[in-house]
Design a protein around this motif. Sequence first.
Motif, PDB file in Angstrom:
ATOM      1  N   VAL A   1      45.202  79.265  60.754  1.00  0.00           N
ATOM      2  CA  VAL A   1      46.328  79.927  60.097  1.00  0.00           C
ATOM      3  C   VAL A   1      46.769  81.145  60.905  1.00  0.00           C
ATOM      4  O   VAL A   1      47.970  81.379  61.106  1.00  0.00           O
ATOM      5  CB  VAL A   1      45.961  80.328  58.662  1.00  0.00           C
ATOM      6  CG1 VAL A   1      47.057  81.160  58.048  1.00  0.00           C
ATOM      7  CG2 VAL A   1      45.712  79.101  57.819  1.00  0.00           C
ATOM      8  N   LEU A   2      45.787  81.905  61.402  1.00  0.00           N
ATOM      9  CA  LEU A   2      46.138  83.097  62.184  1.00  0.00           C
ATOM     10  C   LEU A   2      46.829  82.704  63.493  1.00  0.00           C
ATOM     11  O   LEU A   2      47.822  83.313  63.904  1.00  0.00           O
ATOM     12  CB  LEU A   2      44.889  83.929  62.466  1.00  0.00           C
ATOM     13  CG  LEU A   2      44.267  84.525  61.200  1.00  0.00           C
ATOM     14  CD1 LEU A   2      43.017  85.303  61.541  1.00  0.00           C
ATOM     15  CD2 LEU A   2      45.260  85.415  60.476  1.00  0.00           C
TER      16      LEU A   2
ATOM     17  N   SER B   1      50.326  81.733  62.780  1.00  0.00           N
ATOM     18  CA  SER B   1      51.163  82.907  62.570  1.00  0.00           C
ATOM     19  C   SER B   1      51.632  83.478  63.917  1.00  0.00           C
ATOM     20  O   SER B   1      52.811  83.806  64.095  1.00  0.00           O
ATOM     21  CB  SER B   1      50.391  83.951  61.774  1.00  0.00           C
ATOM     22  OG  SER B   1      51.119  85.132  61.688  1.00  0.00           O
TER      23      SER B   1
ATOM     24  N   GLY C   1      54.265  81.305  65.292  1.00  0.00           N
ATOM     25  CA  GLY C   1      55.556  81.603  64.658  1.00  0.00           C
ATOM     26  C   GLY C   1      56.247  82.771  65.339  1.00  0.00           C
ATOM     27  O   GLY C   1      57.467  82.755  65.570  1.00  0.00           O
ATOM     28  N   LEU C   2      55.448  83.771  65.692  1.00  0.00           N
ATOM     29  CA  LEU C   2      55.990  84.936  66.403  1.00  0.00           C
ATOM     30  C   LEU C   2      56.562  84.520  67.761  1.00  0.00           C
ATOM     31  O   LEU C   2      57.653  84.938  68.162  1.00  0.00           O
ATOM     32  CB  LEU C   2      54.879  85.967  66.575  1.00  0.00           C
ATOM     33  CG  LEU C   2      55.280  87.345  67.080  1.00  0.00           C
ATOM     34  CD1 LEU C   2      56.164  88.024  66.060  1.00  0.00           C
ATOM     35  CD2 LEU C   2      54.053  88.179  67.352  1.00  0.00           C
TER      36      LEU C   2
ATOM     37  N   THR D   1      60.254  85.567  59.534  1.00  0.00           N
ATOM     38  CA  THR D   1      59.860  85.779  58.142  1.00  0.00           C
ATOM     39  C   THR D   1      59.120  84.580  57.575  1.00  0.00           C
ATOM     40  O   THR D   1      58.125  84.736  56.872  1.00  0.00           O
ATOM     41  CB  THR D   1      61.085  86.090  57.269  1.00  0.00           C
ATOM     42  OG1 THR D   1      62.100  85.116  57.526  1.00  0.00           O
ATOM     43  CG2 THR D   1      61.625  87.457  57.559  1.00  0.00           C
TER      44      THR D   1
ATOM     45  N   GLY E   1      57.908  81.606  59.430  1.00  0.00           N
ATOM     46  CA  GLY E   1      56.836  81.059  60.250  1.00  0.00           C
ATOM     47  C   GLY E   1      55.681  82.009  60.458  1.00  0.00           C
ATOM     48  O   GLY E   1      54.528  81.601  60.502  1.00  0.00           O
ATOM     49  N   ALA E   2      55.978  83.295  60.597  1.00  0.00           N
ATOM     50  CA  ALA E   2      54.919  84.237  60.919  1.00  0.00           C
ATOM     51  C   ALA E   2      54.363  84.931  59.681  1.00  0.00           C
ATOM     52  O   ALA E   2      53.270  85.481  59.729  1.00  0.00           O
ATOM     53  CB  ALA E   2      55.425  85.281  61.919  1.00  0.00           C
ATOM     54  N   VAL E   3      55.091  84.921  58.553  1.00  0.00           N
ATOM     55  CA  VAL E   3      54.633  85.647  57.371  1.00  0.00           C
ATOM     56  C   VAL E   3      54.401  84.716  56.180  1.00  0.00           C
ATOM     57  O   VAL E   3      53.269  84.549  55.721  1.00  0.00           O
ATOM     58  CB  VAL E   3      55.641  86.753  56.981  1.00  0.00           C
ATOM     59  CG1 VAL E   3      55.155  87.486  55.751  1.00  0.00           C
ATOM     60  CG2 VAL E   3      55.849  87.714  58.132  1.00  0.00           C
TER      61      VAL E   3
ATOM     62  N   PRO F   1      51.936  81.257  56.715  1.00  0.00           N
ATOM     63  CA  PRO F   1      50.499  81.555  56.833  1.00  0.00           C
ATOM     64  C   PRO F   1      49.908  82.111  55.543  1.00  0.00           C
ATOM     65  O   PRO F   1      48.775  81.773  55.179  1.00  0.00           O
ATOM     66  CB  PRO F   1      50.440  82.595  57.951  1.00  0.00           C
ATOM     67  CG  PRO F   1      51.663  82.383  58.730  1.00  0.00           C
ATOM     68  CD  PRO F   1      52.701  81.921  57.775  1.00  0.00           C
ATOM     69  N   LEU F   2      50.688  82.931  54.834  1.00  0.00           N
ATOM     70  CA  LEU F   2      50.199  83.519  53.587  1.00  0.00           C
ATOM     71  C   LEU F   2      49.899  82.429  52.569  1.00  0.00           C
ATOM     72  O   LEU F   2      48.828  82.398  51.947  1.00  0.00           O
ATOM     73  CB  LEU F   2      51.263  84.488  53.057  1.00  0.00           C
ATOM     74  CG  LEU F   2      50.841  85.477  52.005  1.00  0.00           C
ATOM     75  CD1 LEU F   2      49.755  86.370  52.556  1.00  0.00           C
ATOM     76  CD2 LEU F   2      52.030  86.312  51.568  1.00  0.00           C
TER      77      LEU F   2
ATOM     78  N   THR G   1      57.484  90.580  50.920  1.00  0.00           N
ATOM     79  CA  THR G   1      56.260  91.022  51.577  1.00  0.00           C
ATOM     80  C   THR G   1      55.870  92.441  51.140  1.00  0.00           C
ATOM     81  O   THR G   1      54.696  92.801  51.242  1.00  0.00           O
ATOM     82  CB  THR G   1      56.366  90.994  53.115  1.00  0.00           C
ATOM     83  OG1 THR G   1      57.459  91.800  53.510  1.00  0.00           O
ATOM     84  CG2 THR G   1      56.526  89.601  53.638  1.00  0.00           C
TER      85      THR G   1
END
Lengths: 85, 255
Positions: free
Chosen positions: A35-36, A39, A42-43, A63, A65-67, A70-71, B153
Amino acid sequence: MTQNVLMDILQATVLLLVAAGATVVVRTRDRTRLVLVLSGYGLLLAILFFTFQAPDVALSELTVGAVALPLILLLAIAKVRKHQE
Amino acid sequence: MTSRQRRWLFAIAAAGLVACYLWAFAGLPGFGNYPGPYGQEILKHAIAQTNATGVVSAINFDYRGFDTVGEEFILFTAAAGMSVVLRKLRGEHERDRSPYDRARNRELPPTSDAIRVPTLALVGPVVLIGWWLASHAQTDPSGGFQGGVILATAFMLVYLSGEFLAFRRLSPVALLDGAEALGAGAFVAVGLAAVAQGLPYLDNFLPLGQVPGAVSSSGTIALISFFVGIEVAAAFTLIIGELLEQTLLVRAGGR
């Protein structure tokens, strides 16, 4: 002219990084670490879109793909792990 | 099926895929070339027609606004579905709580200051950035969707700082449900308001302002983006709140 060459180099570099990042994502076995890595990937994709002059898409990718993704994945993994205990 | 047969099947399928892929690749326009006339036409006229310098938003919320209504409802339906599937039924009890989780007087590990301080300090700036993005779709590369996710967020940061109960108090489900419905409904209502005046659905009926690129310009584009921001922020907070409730409430404090 030099500016175009620099831009080409930048775009090629980011494309290579994205390809490498995708390989790392596929090769990662541990779920939490995956997952990390995802993320971070995604960045990278967001940077790719930005260097290809699509800042709107870059923002969306950043927003989601990176946040957000993964959350949600982390929470799902926590849920599954709780069941297995 | 033996593994040998499976390998053959894979080889044939892979060869077919490679062939089709290369065939499609040969037909692509050259790198950086754009063949269609649509983009060039939009670029020529969009700013003059809408007074929005964020042309992508002008396309999303005006020229192709009807598409965006559909996309909006994808997220709306996802959040609604999540609430329905994960709701607590009457007479439903959690079975997998360990005795330790149930103990009222157990010692909870406190969140370290190294996490607490930065996350809480970030809440304000994150709200500001989200709000800015959601309200500047008409002038800059931004929009309600991106702004909404970033606003959501901010709630996650409150959770990360170890304040689950504060997170729950800040984002009561009833309020989020209402905000989500308001955001999605207002988008549709803006479209219907145009119809009521005898214009096509989602036609930009508000005054466009004098200066292209001013925050107050572009008529319904700015308005719709703002409503999308509310909807997306509420939907994401709702989805993640539901998931947190499912997984972590037990650990965060006995209820």
